[in-house]
Write a protein that holds these residues in place. Structure first.
Motif, short mmCIF file in Angstrom:
data_model
loop_
_atom_site.label_atom_id
_atom_site.label_comp_id
_atom_site.label_asym_id
_atom_site.label_seq_id
_atom_site.Cartn_x
_atom_site.Cartn_y
_atom_site.Cartn_z
N PHE A 111 0.96 -1.07 -0.14
CA PHE A 111 -0.04 0.37 0.07
C PHE A 111 0.63 0.83 -0.13
O PHE A 111 2.29 1.41 0.47
CB PHE A 111 -1.42 0.02 1.29
N ALA A 112 -0.11 2.16 -0.16
CA ALA A 112 1.06 4.10 -0.38
C ALA A 112 -0.12 4.64 -0.18
O ALA A 112 -1.40 4.67 -0.21
CB ALA A 112 1.30 4.01 -1.72
N ASP A 113 0.10 5.67 1.11
CA ASP A 113 -0.09 6.80 1.95
C ASP A 113 0.73 7.99 0.74
O ASP A 113 1.27 7.80 0.31
CB ASP A 113 0.66 7.08 3.20
N ALA A 114 -0.79 8.69 0.92
CA ALA A 114 -0.34 10.40 0.66
C ALA A 114 -1.61 11.29 1.65
O ALA A 114 -2.77 10.88 1.81
CB ALA A 114 -0.72 10.70 -1.29
N ASN A 115 -0.92 12.45 1.45
CA ASN A 115 -1.98 13.77 2.27
C ASN A 115 -2.99 14.40 0.87
O ASN A 115 -2.02 15.08 -0.04
CB ASN A 115 -1.40 14.45 3.69
N THR A 116 -3.96 14.54 0.97
CA THR A 116 -4.81 15.04 -0.53
C THR A 116 -5.74 15.54 0.46
O THR A 116 -6.58 15.78 1.16
CB THR A 116 -4.70 13.86 -1.49
N THR A 117 -6.00 16.31 -0.99
CA THR A 117 -7.64 17.39 -0.44
C THR A 117 -8.57 16.26 -1.50
O THR A 117 -8.32 16.07 -2.95
CB THR A 117 -8.44 18.27 -0.82
N VAL A 118 -9.93 16.17 -1.64
CA VAL A 118 -11.35 15.76 -2.09
C VAL A 118 -12.45 16.28 -1.99
O VAL A 118 -12.78 17.18 -0.91
CB VAL A 118 -11.70 14.39 -0.84
N GLN A 119 -13.06 16.64 -3.22
CA GLN A 119 -13.94 17.95 -3.12
C GLN A 119 -15.22 16.88 -3.81
O GLN A 119 -15.07 15.66 -4.56
CB GLN A 119 -13.50 18.27 -4.72
N PHE A 120 -16.38 17.52 -3.70
CA PHE A 120 -17.91 16.98 -4.03
C PHE A 120 -18.14 18.12 -4.59
O PHE A 120 -19.22 18.56 -3.26
CB PHE A 120 -18.29 16.12 -3.15
N GLY A 121 -18.56 18.76 -5.56
CA GLY A 121 -19.04 20.21 -5.68
C GLY A 121 -18.46 21.40 -5.13
O GLY A 121 -17.01 20.88 -5.68
N SER A 122 -18.93 21.77 -4.34
CA SER A 122 -18.74 23.17 -3.07
C SER A 122 -17.87 22.82 -2.14
O SER A 122 -17.21 23.46 -1.41
CB SER A 122 -19.89 24.17 -3.68
N ASN A 123 -17.97 21.60 -1.56
CA ASN A 123 -17.53 20.87 -0.24
C ASN A 123 -16.04 20.76 -0.62
O ASN A 123 -15.28 19.93 -2.16
CB ASN A 123 -18.30 20.42 -0.31
N SER A 124 -15.15 20.49 0.37
CA SER A 124 -14.35 19.47 0.27
C SER A 124 -14.17 19.35 1.58
O SER A 124 -14.42 20.07 2.46
CB SER A 124 -13.18 20.47 -0.70
N PHE A 125 -12.78 18.77 1.46
CA PHE A 125 -11.58 18.35 2.98
C PHE A 125 -10.23 17.66 2.63
O PHE A 125 -10.25 17.30 2.23
CB PHE A 125 -13.07 16.62 3.19
N SER A 126 -9.94 18.81 3.42
CA SER A 126 -7.87 18.59 3.34
C SER A 126 -7.93 17.59 4.72
O SER A 126 -8.35 17.20 5.08
CB SER A 126 -7.41 19.55 3.56
N GLY A 127 -6.59 17.66 4.22
CA GLY A 127 -5.62 16.77 5.48
C GLY A 127 -6.61 15.24 4.91
O GLY A 127 -6.33 14.41 6.01
N THR A 128 -6.95 14.46 3.29
CA THR A 128 -7.55 12.92 3.64
C THR A 128 -5.84 11.85 3.99
O THR A 128 -5.05 12.43 2.91
CB THR A 128 -8.42 13.06 2.26
#
Length: 415
Positions: free
Chosen positions: A111-128
């Motif tokens: 497995f591999a890991d990374a920190n990123t931001t996910v989005q749906f429309g105008s909503n987003s979640f950083s630090g994923t």
């Protein structure tokens, strides 16, 4: 019948001792109460903290060993991080090689890991915490799903853009909606949500939680990130067999296979680290053992004071009941009867203080401490009662012996 009579007499005399001078008795038992409260409170706090931390570290897996650049046991000024940093990254080819050749592992994964931001429309979640996995990931680590499903073999091999997300991400991106079947974006690419991780809640420490995690197929992850070229590279993990204590057989096998695969000469040292999940768990256990020892020391002084208090009560009780002891002996009471009578009385008095301390500990478990939930275990209750009984017996043995050895004639003449 003699035992029942003995216990009844001891209870009766213990209650008389309590009633005869209530203030003196309460002050004397206060030491036992504080001592038992201190010890059991520390043990309850330690057990709850240890349980919370180990639960937060559940992502490390059970009976799992991983291949990494760095060692979990490192640290301090002498830690050669520069040497470890130059080590080669794991590769997918090494994963397939180990998966096909290991005989002492129940399952092998990468497995591999990374920190990123996910989005749906105008909503987003950083630090994923984005993780790319293969189908064997669930065979090495627990993947608790609250809804939806895990990846199929076709989705893994085809590097499909599908994702499993954490509860916190789901609530942020899709408020008041069913996330499964929805489409979101990761680094500009569309991914379909096929599952939601079971909610874990807030952890005690800043430890990665599945509530903020997103899992996608390893191939899809490789399309977004250049895995292995920069940074730490992917991790390879193996789940050992239950009968392999300490994973010694697995460690030796992995070392031999990986050294041969990487072409290391016998005189060259390993250019990889084998990290076991048990190492961190054992380290945590050792730390809490020290804290528990401190609890014994703190509570021990209070219990010692309480023991002297109970001994004082028993000496006074022997003095006040010398005449009664003489009458009992003249009527045929054996020395052991008198001895046990005072021992039981001392034990019951000590138990009263111990039970009070345990009740106080139970009451503090209702105090809200954020994410930390205090739980008074049955083991600690038994420990508290056992220590109380022991203190009562030790404190009452000398007065009981003195009472048992009294001459009946002299005892009856006393006033």
């Amino acid at each position: 019948m003699k035992v029942i009579k003995l216990i009844w007499e001891s209870l009766r005399f213990a209650s008389q001792a309590l009633r005869s001078n209530l203030t003196r008795t309460i002050l004397s038992l206060l030491g036992v109460t504080v001592g038992i409260f201190s010890i059991i409170a520390v043990f309850t706090l330690v057990d709850s903290l240890e349980k919370n931390i180990k639960s937060s570290l559940s992502f490390l897996g059970n009976n799992v060993m991983s291949i990494d650049k760095f060692s979990f046991s490192g640290g301090g000024e002498d830690y050669p991080w520069w040497k470890y940093f130059r080590r080669p990254n794991n590769s997918f080819i090494e994963y397939t090689f180990l998966r096909d050749n290991l005989r002492n592992a129940d399952a092998t994964t990468i497995f591999a890991d990374a920190n990123t931001t996910v989005q749906f429309g105008s909503n987003s979640f950083s630090g994923t915490n984005l993780k790319g996995v293969v189908s064997t990931y669930k065979d090495v680590y627990d993947v608790p799903l609250g809804s939806g499903r895990f990846f199929t073999e076709l989705e893994i091999t085809g590097a499909r853009n599908v994702a499993i997300i954490g509860a916190k991400i789901a609530n942020t991106l899709f408020p008041n909606q069913e996330p499964v079947g929805k489409e979101m974006k990761i680094r500009g690419q569309k991914f379909f949500v096929i599952g939601i991780f079971e909610e874990e809640g807030e952890g005690l420490f800043d430890i990665p939680s599945k509530d903020e995690a997103c899992m996608i197929p390893y191939g899809a992850f490789s399309k977004i990130y250049n895995v292995g070229r920069y940074g730490m590279g992917p991790s390879i993990a193996m789940k050992g067999k239950d009968d392999d204590t300490g994973l010694i057989a697995l460690e030796n096998e992995v070392t031999g296979l990986l050294r041969a695969r990487r072409g290391l000469k016998p005189t060259q040292e390993d250019n990889f680290s084998l990290n076991k999940s048990e190492f961190i768990m054992n380290t945590i256990g050792s730390i809490f053992d020290v804290i528990s020892g401190a609890g014994w020391v703190i509570g021990g002084f209070s219990i010692l004071v309480g023991g002297f208090g109970i001994a004082n009560i028993m000496f006074v009780s022997v003095k006040e009941r010398t005449n009664i002891i003489g009458i009992q002996k003249s009527l045929g009471a054996k020395n052991y009867f008198i001895l046990y009578q005072f021992l039981f009385e001392a034990m019951f008095l000590s138990l009263i203080g111990g039970v009070t301390g345990i009740i106080l500990v139970y009451l503090i478990t209702f105090i809200p401490l954020g994410s930390l939930v205090l739980t008074l275990s049955f083991k600690n209750i038994i420990l508290g009662l056992g220590v109380s009984s022991l203190i009562g017996i030790v404190s009452g043995i000398v007065p009981a012996v003195l009472a048992a050895r009294l001459d009946p004639v002299e005892a009856i003449r006393s006033t």
